[in-house]
Design an enzyme around this catalytic site. Structure first.
Site, PDB file in Angstrom:
ATOM      1  N   GLU A  50     120.136  65.221 -32.504  1.00 18.57           N
ATOM      2  CA  GLU A  50     118.688  65.042 -32.488  1.00 18.57           C
ATOM      3  C   GLU A  50     118.078  66.416 -32.686  1.00 18.57           C
ATOM      4  O   GLU A  50     118.234  67.294 -31.847  1.00 18.57           O
ATOM      5  CB  GLU A  50     118.218  64.500 -31.139  1.00 18.57           C
ATOM      6  CG  GLU A  50     118.436  63.022 -30.954  1.00 18.57           C
ATOM      7  CD  GLU A  50     117.950  62.581 -29.582  1.00 18.57           C
ATOM      8  OE1 GLU A  50     118.453  61.563 -29.113  1.00 18.57           O
ATOM      9  OE2 GLU A  50     117.095  63.263 -28.984  1.00 18.57           O
ATOM     10  N   ASP A  61     107.440  66.424 -22.774  1.00 15.75           N
ATOM     11  CA  ASP A  61     108.593  67.276 -22.505  1.00 15.75           C
ATOM     12  C   ASP A  61     108.332  68.240 -21.364  1.00 15.75           C
ATOM     13  O   ASP A  61     107.200  68.630 -21.118  1.00 15.75           O
ATOM     14  CB  ASP A  61     108.974  68.061 -23.765  1.00 15.75           C
ATOM     15  CG  ASP A  61     109.692  67.183 -24.765  1.00 15.75           C
ATOM     16  OD1 ASP A  61     110.796  66.718 -24.437  1.00 15.75           O
ATOM     17  OD2 ASP A  61     109.153  66.941 -25.852  1.00 15.75           O
ATOM     18  N   TYR A 176     116.864  54.009 -27.249  1.00 15.82           N
ATOM     19  CA  TYR A 176     117.018  55.220 -26.430  1.00 15.82           C
ATOM     20  C   TYR A 176     116.374  54.939 -25.085  1.00 15.82           C
ATOM     21  O   TYR A 176     115.152  54.828 -24.984  1.00 15.82           O
ATOM     22  CB  TYR A 176     116.309  56.371 -27.152  1.00 15.82           C
ATOM     23  CG  TYR A 176     116.515  57.752 -26.570  1.00 15.82           C
ATOM     24  CD1 TYR A 176     116.438  58.003 -25.203  1.00 15.82           C
ATOM     25  CD2 TYR A 176     116.767  58.831 -27.421  1.00 15.82           C
ATOM     26  CE1 TYR A 176     116.616  59.269 -24.688  1.00 15.82           C
ATOM     27  CE2 TYR A 176     116.936  60.116 -26.912  1.00 15.82           C
ATOM     28  CZ  TYR A 176     116.856  60.319 -25.552  1.00 15.82           C
ATOM     29  OH  TYR A 176     117.016  61.584 -25.054  1.00 15.82           O
TER      30      TYR A 176
END
Lengths: 271, 407
Positions: A50, A61, A176
């Site tokens: 990734e 994040d 995911y």
């Protein structure tokens, strides 16, 4: 067209192991080192990559990955250079799935169709765009799917209920699972909750499913590998880059990251 | 020709939260269920008479609404030209328009059974308003504020602490409002079950731009009644400053369909639009996606978000509410700008002429008024939103006024 993603999962399943996915930010700490890191990761057992597209304001994040983005942008990384990096990776590694991960704004500014065409040409297999939920599929997902790119969906603990069918409706490649409620790299994932989440996921989809966010060590990766089809490690790797950069000694960086990756790869083998 | 959405400028957003190409719900999947929950709850609440009565009660008895509409006679004489009225939202409890929105959202949070509140703040006015509402309704409060703003707006930090809020000084990025918003969103992602995020401006993912506008529209609704009472007619022009744009949206929205009224939004031009140091997203930016919505942003050619600059912490944001972006695209509202220097002069002038110390934010609106009013006839009427008072700015502004011989 060969499907590198499904082949990767099929191969691992036949060997009774989980797939190891690794996340690094393109151009962190600089373009040359970043490309060498990708090679080292593949050599040390990473099954897919990734590659983070740097963005100044990565709101999903944690500090490690935001710092990586800032380092890369400061070192001159752009979306065009990330696509170039992907193309040259593809030449060196014809079989390793490569997924671009990031936020929508740089793509929007680059131009949706130009981006899809460049990603395809570079040999990118899939996209994870954090801030494009199914409600915004017209922005990129629909056109990307049409062009043959897998649009990989994040499924979170908050979406396991009624929303799950909506989220995985157009999902491609794999699903995911975000193993923690939170941002990348902030806390550790709990194995029990991952187990029940995967039971729920498998009722809903035949796509392979990986777990990521909050998996920091080979021990943890090994526990998750027993449950999931794949495991993604990101912040823990990115932290090693940050440590090397801030210590001013990155001579052993590539070797260290390689060693860590090899330990994660070994942890993928199920007993 | 202006493009109208089905004969009205007032019926957006659509079901997807769009104002033209702007708005939307560009958030991580973790936040989607939360955002959808807020939307559902808000749309139910705004039709519920008991919710609306409770809001009305607190607007009247706690905020002190309606705020007066005041004829600024000496400023009018000084500028020479149209009559200038101030909509005095600086007289609200906590000293700015921010409380209008916060009370609405805090009541909604309570209705949804949430016990903890998150907020971001720039100048600290939204943080203080949120801390205030949390004290009133017994909610836990965590405020995210850029470390640079914590320094610039210390009195507000102290107020929040006194009111019982926990203030997180954010050091990521440029340590200002955009980074505070990033951190608040991150915190919300990590605490989805217990927390409600009270966004302070008409930005963020749908339904926030719509909801905040609705709660702030009390400003424009009152203005319509008050100016009609004072002058027997509606005004000829409206002026408000714009960072994210909530005070402006609140004043403008009830007037959007009165096409004869000229509407002006004043962005912060910082050191000048020809420099890199400004916060004028509409005049100096381009459409992009940040903080859950598409809107005009200050950004590089590669789509990285640039730092905004303004002397006013409340305007120091590289984006703007999506409805403003739409109103800009269709030309219904005129977006103009004022520099740090121009705002500073008005800060002093309004204090001296009216005995009203304006916040730095509406000082930008005053700066534009000073150029517009002299061009208008004396029988014309202009309403300016005096959206906050300047006490919070004294520490930063006084040395600058001293340097310029304005004290």
């Amino acid at each position: 067209m060969t499907n590198r993603i499904s082949q990767c999962f099929e191969k691992a399943a036949s060997q009774n192991r989980a797939v190891l996915g690794v996340f690094v930010t393109a151009g962190d700490p600089d373009a040359q080192t970043s490309a060498a890191l990708l090679d080292s990761l593949v050599e040390n057992g990473a099954d897919f990559i990734e590659l983070g597209m740097p963005f100044s304001d990565p709101m999903a994040d944690g500090p490690a990955i935001q710092a990586a983005s800032i380092r890369a942008i400061k070192a001159g990384m752009t979306l065009q250079k990330t696509l170039d990096m992907a193309a040259s990776f593809r030449q060196r590694h014809p079989d390793t799935p490569l997924i671009l991960m990031g936020y929508f704004n740089p793509i929007y500014i680059y131009g949706r169709d130009a981006f899809i065409s460049a990603a395809n040409k570079a040999g990118v297999d899939g996209l994870i765009i954090v801030d494009l939920p199914p409600e915004e599929d017209v922005e990129l997902c629909d056109a990307a799917r049409e062009a043959g790119l897998s649009f990989i969906r994040l499924v979170t603990p908050t979406t396991l209920g009624d929303r799950l069918p909506v989220v995985i409706k157009k999902a491609g490649g794999f699903v995911y699972y975000v193993a923690i409620a939170g941002i990348t790299g902030t806390k550790s994932a709990a194995t029990d909750s991952i187990r029940s989440a995967f039971t729920r996921l498998r009722e809903e989809t035949d796509l392979p499913a990986v777990a990521g966010f909050g998996i920091r060590s080979a021990e943890q990766a090994s526990e998750v590998a027993a449950i999931a089809d794949g495991v993604v490690v990101g912040s823990a790797l990115v932290q090693k880059i940050e440590d090397a950069v801030s210590s001013g000694d990155d001579t052993k960086l590539i070797a260290d990251v390689g060693t860590f990756c090899a330990s994660l790869s070994a942890a993928m083998q199920r007993k | 020709m202006r493009e109208k959405a089905s004969n009205s400028y007032r019926n957006l957003p659509d079901d997807n939260g769009r104002f033209g190409i702007h708005g939307g719900r560009f958030v991580a999947e973790t936040l989607m269920p939360l955002v959808l929950d807020v939307e559902k709850s808000y749309h139910a609440a705004r039709k519920d008479q008991s919710f609306l009565s409770e809001l009305l009660y607190y607007q009247k008895h706690y905020i002190g609404r309606p705020s007066p509409l005041y004829f600024a006679e000496r400023m009018t004489a000084h500028f020479g030209g149209a009559k200038l009225y101030f909509k005095r939202d600086e007289l609200n409890h906590t000293g700015a328009h921010k409380i209008n929105n916060v009370l609405g959202q805090a009541l909604l949070a309570k209705r949804m059974g949430k016990t903890k509140i998150i907020a971001e703040t720039g100048a600290g006015q939204h943080g203080v308003a949120t801390a205030t509402a949390c004290a009133l309704f017994n909610l836990e409060c965590e405020v995210f504020m850029g470390a640079e703003d914590v320094r610039r707006q210390k009195p507000n930090v102290d107020r929040m602490r006194l009111l019982g809020a926990k203030v997180h000084a954010v050091t990521s990025g440029t340590s200002t409002l955009k980074d505070a918003m990033n951190e608040a969103l991150r915190y919300w992602v990590a605490h989805p079950d217990t927390h409600f995020y009270i966004i302070g401006t008409v930005a963020g993912p749908h339904p926030y731009p719509e909801m905040v506008r609705d709660f702030q529209s009390v400003i424009g609704k009152e203005t319509r009644e008050q100016i009609t009472e004072a002058e027997g007619r509606l005004p000829d022009a409206l002026i408000a400053c714009i960072g994210g744009g909530s005070n402006a949206m609140g004043l403008f929205h009830p007037f959007l369909d009165d096409e004869e009224i000229e509407i002006y939004g004043v962005e912060a031009a910082g050191h000048g639009l020809d420099t890199d140091q400004h916060a004028a997203s509409l005049t100096g930016g381009s459409p992009g996606v940040l903080h859950g919505n598409r809107t005009y942003l200050l950004q590089t050619a590669e789509g990285q978000i640039k730092d905004a600059h303004s002397i006013s912490a409340g305007l120091d944001y590289p984006g703007i509410g999506p409805e403003h972006s739409w109103l800009h695209d269709i030309g219904r509202v005129n977006y103009v700008s004022a520099t740090d220097e121009e705002a500073l002069k008005m800060f002093q002038l309004c204090s001296r002429l009216e005995g009203i110390i304006p916040a730095l934010e509406p000082s930008h609106a005053l700066a534009f008024a000073s150029t517009l009013l002299p061009k208008m006839a004396e029988d014309k009427i202009v309403v300016l939103n005096m959206c906050g008072r300047g006490d919070k700015d004294l520490e930063a502004v006084l040395p600058l006024l001293d340097e310029r011989g304005l004290l």
